[in-house]
Design a protein around this motif. Structure first.
Motif, mmCIF file in Angstrom:
data_model
loop_
_atom_site.group_PDB
_atom_site.id
_atom_site.type_symbol
_atom_site.label_atom_id
_atom_site.label_comp_id
_atom_site.label_asym_id
_atom_site.label_seq_id
_atom_site.Cartn_x
_atom_site.Cartn_y
_atom_site.Cartn_z
ATOM 1 N N VAL A 129 10.909 22.229 -2.416
ATOM 2 C CA VAL A 129 10.084 23.098 -3.250
ATOM 3 C C VAL A 129 8.639 22.599 -3.180
ATOM 4 N N VAL A 130 7.791 23.430 -2.616
ATOM 5 C CA VAL A 130 6.383 23.030 -2.490
ATOM 6 C C VAL A 130 5.708 23.045 -3.850
ATOM 7 N N LEU A 135 -0.954 21.714 3.485
ATOM 8 C CA LEU A 135 -0.280 22.568 2.511
ATOM 9 C C LEU A 135 0.323 23.787 3.198
ATOM 10 N N GLU A 136 -0.403 24.360 4.133
ATOM 11 C CA GLU A 136 0.107 25.542 4.828
ATOM 12 C C GLU A 136 1.248 25.188 5.775
ATOM 13 N N VAL A 137 1.201 24.010 6.376
ATOM 14 C CA VAL A 137 2.303 23.564 7.228
ATOM 15 C C VAL A 137 3.603 23.550 6.424
ATOM 16 N N LEU A 138 3.522 23.082 5.155
ATOM 17 C CA LEU A 138 4.717 22.988 4.330
ATOM 18 C C LEU A 138 5.087 24.325 3.695
ATOM 19 N N GLU A 139 4.096 25.075 3.226
ATOM 20 C CA GLU A 139 4.405 26.286 2.462
ATOM 21 C C GLU A 139 4.683 27.494 3.350
ATOM 22 N N ALA A 140 4.109 27.511 4.577
ATOM 23 C CA ALA A 140 4.311 28.661 5.467
ATOM 24 C C ALA A 140 4.999 28.271 6.764
#
Length: 667
Positions: free
Chosen positions: A546-547, A601-606
């Motif tokens: 869960v981000v 953050l984008e690597v993890l969330e998207a």
């Protein structure tokens, strides 16, 4: 007292000062030119007749060369006679290019326009390409290599097909080297000794191979060099084992700048392994047109001393100048190459001397068709009292025969770079070599096409090269992302070939992961607002991760936001355009500053890979800067018409609130 070295062509005294070395360089140059001029008629290309005439005209007519190379480049994709005829007319039709009288006569002798019509055009272009390539059949390759050896010209064989696009293709490429060694090894071992493989230190391997690392792994990516080195090494080891069995030499070629560090690391890694620490004989190409080539050469010198491993360094000018400059300018990265030909030539001379000064640990091979460069090497070798038989000069198969003949008559060692393989897939090599060697600034074009004087051709490049300026490197990737009031420039994407840039992302990922699972409230009227409904944002690549949790707005929160916006609108509507633009530019600056964190953050969330995440953040920065630029343009009243006694202008004024639904595919 000066010493004297005797060669079959005469003697030259050993220089002892910079002025003496320059004088000796010119003496050697004059001697080489005299030997070249004895070859009648002196020509750049080995192939005579119609094809040679066509290439000569390509050197003289830049537009014809461009159109010819474009046609040749697209030709392998054309599958029918009608397609070929149509493209031929578009690129080389009478409305597109002008032919020289000699070329028109050659065209007529070759059968008129029919030589370039229909399906036969591919065989004709193959005939052109055969000037520079050996073909694909082992018997044909062996016959050509034996002919070179009988002329006391050594060779290095390069299998065409770099930059593979699949792992199946990479396997096939590696197997082609094994098959080639099997086909050549036993046969070559029975040939008489080639004089160009005899040095003062002893004989060199007759079988000499050049390998491109981009052909040994299809998924090379700047963000993951470790995996690339592992995969390439796995395919390279069987080649090296076979080379050991056959006492062959293996050279790693240098390709585009993006692969330079990977190639250096691979070389230092695999030839330090216990199995290959002493054999096979190995070498590496370095490109003098790169600004950091001296640093790389010193690195190899240091590695060679540390490993106590004698290696060959093939010093070349470089064949990707157009590509490197265009890509760097397009991406707004530092330009890795010198911008002026004379700067590259001067650096070649500087690094040549460095190579000669480290003769105790390195074997020097000079890849050049430039008489001045060759003469400069010989002058310094005399000054350092080096045996000239330990020097090697390398040139391309099918080109500059008069220079090759002169080098051989001087009793120097010569090696030809001989590409083998299917000819049409080798078109990229064909075009690149022609672009490199027919360049208007190059030595070959100056000598064979422009007819420049010996005085001009032997002039010291250092004396005419402009001073190297940091500004030559263009925009750097770490420049602050602030725009001027009149121009818009894209945010540069990150160059992940730089180790420090990769480390920034790794550190950011570690930091972001440490804060996973946080709750993110709404922000209304500059205040955090929590709600009863929290939506989890999951890592698409790992649904258990869960981000974070985002507060979900309802009707109540939406009305609060609209009320706050209504209250702020009158004041914001009166804010001058430049102040609004500055707000957007500050956002852009802050995103640039925190680019690595936003990417992580984008690597993890998207589940974006690094380069895609970096491109998304760059695009967000671009939006802010672009709208700031547009805001300033809209803020200036535009006069609509000129009428006496009237002032007619158009200007934009704020109308009120608006609702924006952001694109779903832009994180």
């Amino acid at each position: 007292m000066s010493t004297v070295h005797t060669t079959p062509a005469g003697t030259l005294s050993t220089p002892s000062s910079p002025a003496d070395i320059e004088a000796a360089t010119r003496q050697w140059g004059e001697k080489i030119f005299a030997l070249m001029d004895a070859a009648e008629p002196p020509s750049l290309f080995s192939r005579k007749g119609f094809y040679g005439t066509m290439m000569d005209w390509a050197m003289r007519d830049e537009h014809f060369k461009t159109q010819l190379f474009r046609f040749v480049d697209v030709l392998p994709t054309l599958t029918s006679s009608s397609e070929i005829a149509r493209h031929l007319d578009e690129y080389l039709g009478p409305d597109q290019v002008e032919l020289s009288p000699a070329l028109r006569l050659g065209l007529k002798a070759a059968g008129g326009a029919s030589w370039l019509l229909g399906a036969g055009v591919k065989s004709q272009v193959t005939g052109m390409a055969r000037q520079f390539m050996l073909g694909n059949e082992p018997k044909e390759i062996l016959a050509t290599l034996r002919s070179l050896s009988e002329q006391n010209v050594a060779f290095t064989v390069d299998v065409l097909g770099e930059a593979v696009v699949s792992e199946v293709e990479a396997d096939r490429y590696a197997q082609r080297y094994l098959d080639l060694m099997d086909a050549l090894g036993n046969e070559i071992a029975q040939w008489p000794v080639c004089q160009s493989n005899l040095t003062a230190r002893g004989p060199l391997p007759t079988l000499n191979l050049s390998v491109k690392v981009s052909a040994l792994y299809s998924q090379i990516h700047p963000t993951d060099p470790d995996t690339a080195i592992s995969k390439i090494s796995a395919r390279l080891r069987p080649i090296l084992r076979r080379a050991k069995q056959l006492s062959a030499f293996v050279n790693l070629d240098m390709e585009s700048y993006a692969l330079k560090e990977l190639t250096l690391r691979l070389f230092q890694t695999i030839f330090a392994e216990e199995e290959f620490a002493t054999s096979p004989a190995c070498g590496l190409a370095l490109q003098a047109y790169l600004r950091d080539c001296e640093q790389d050469l010193r690195r190899i010198i240091s590695w060679s001393r540390q490993q106590r491993r004698r290696v060959t360094v093939r010093l070349v000018k470089g064949a990707y100048w157009d590509y490197e400059t265009i890509i760097a300018q397009q991406r707004r990265w530092p330009v890795p190459v010198f911008l002026h030909k004379a700067q590259s030539d001067a650096n070649f001379e500087k690094l040549s001397l460095l190579l000669l000064e480290n003769d105790s640990v390195l074997d020097a091979a000079f890849g050049t068709h430039n008489v001045r460069s060759i003469a400069h090497v010989l002058a310094h070798a005399d000054h350092l009292a080096l045996d000239r038989r330990n020097l090697e000069f390398q040139m391309l198969y099918g080109m500059a025969d008069p220079i090759k003949a002169a080098v051989r008559q001087l009793g120097l060692r010569l090696r030809e770079y001989c590409p083998v393989g299917e000819l049409l897939p080798g078109i990229a090599y064909f075009v690149r070599r022609l672009l490199e060697n027919t360049s208007n600034e190059g030595f070959l074009a100056s000598k064979f096409a422009k007819g420049s004087s010996r005085e001009e051709l032997l002039q010291s490049p250092a004396s005419v090269a402009p001073a190297v300026s940091p500004n030559d490197m263009s925009v750097t990737a770490d420049a602050p992302s602030r725009q001027s009031s009149s121009t818009f420039q894209n945010e540069p994407h990150t160059d992940f070939t730089i180790p420090g840039e990769r480390e920034k992302i790794r550190a950011a990922l570690k930091q972001v992961r440490a804060g996973l699972g946080r709750r993110y409230p709404l922000v209304i009227n500059n205040k955090p607002v929590s709600t009863a409904d929290w939506s989890p944002s999951l890592n698409p690549a790992n649904q258990k991760e869960v981000v974070g949790y985002a507060a979900q707005a309802g009707v109540k929160e939406a009305e609060l936001a609209l009320a706050a916006a209504r209250a702020a609108q009158p004041s914001w509507g009166r804010t001058p355009p430049n102040e609004r633009a500055l707000v957007l530019e500050k956002v852009a600056f802050l995103m640039h500053r925190d680019k690595a964190d936003l990417c992580a953050l984008e690597v993890l969330e998207a589940s974006k890979n690094w380069t895609e995440a970096d491109a998304d953040v760059a695009e967000a920065i671009d939006f802010c800067n672009f709208y700031a630029t547009v805001m300033r343009d809209l803020g200036r009243p535009q006069r609509t018409q000129r009428v006496a006694g009237e002032s007619n202008v158009q200007e934009w004024r704020a109308r009120g609130l608006g609702v924006i639904i952001a694109p779903w595919n832009f994180p």
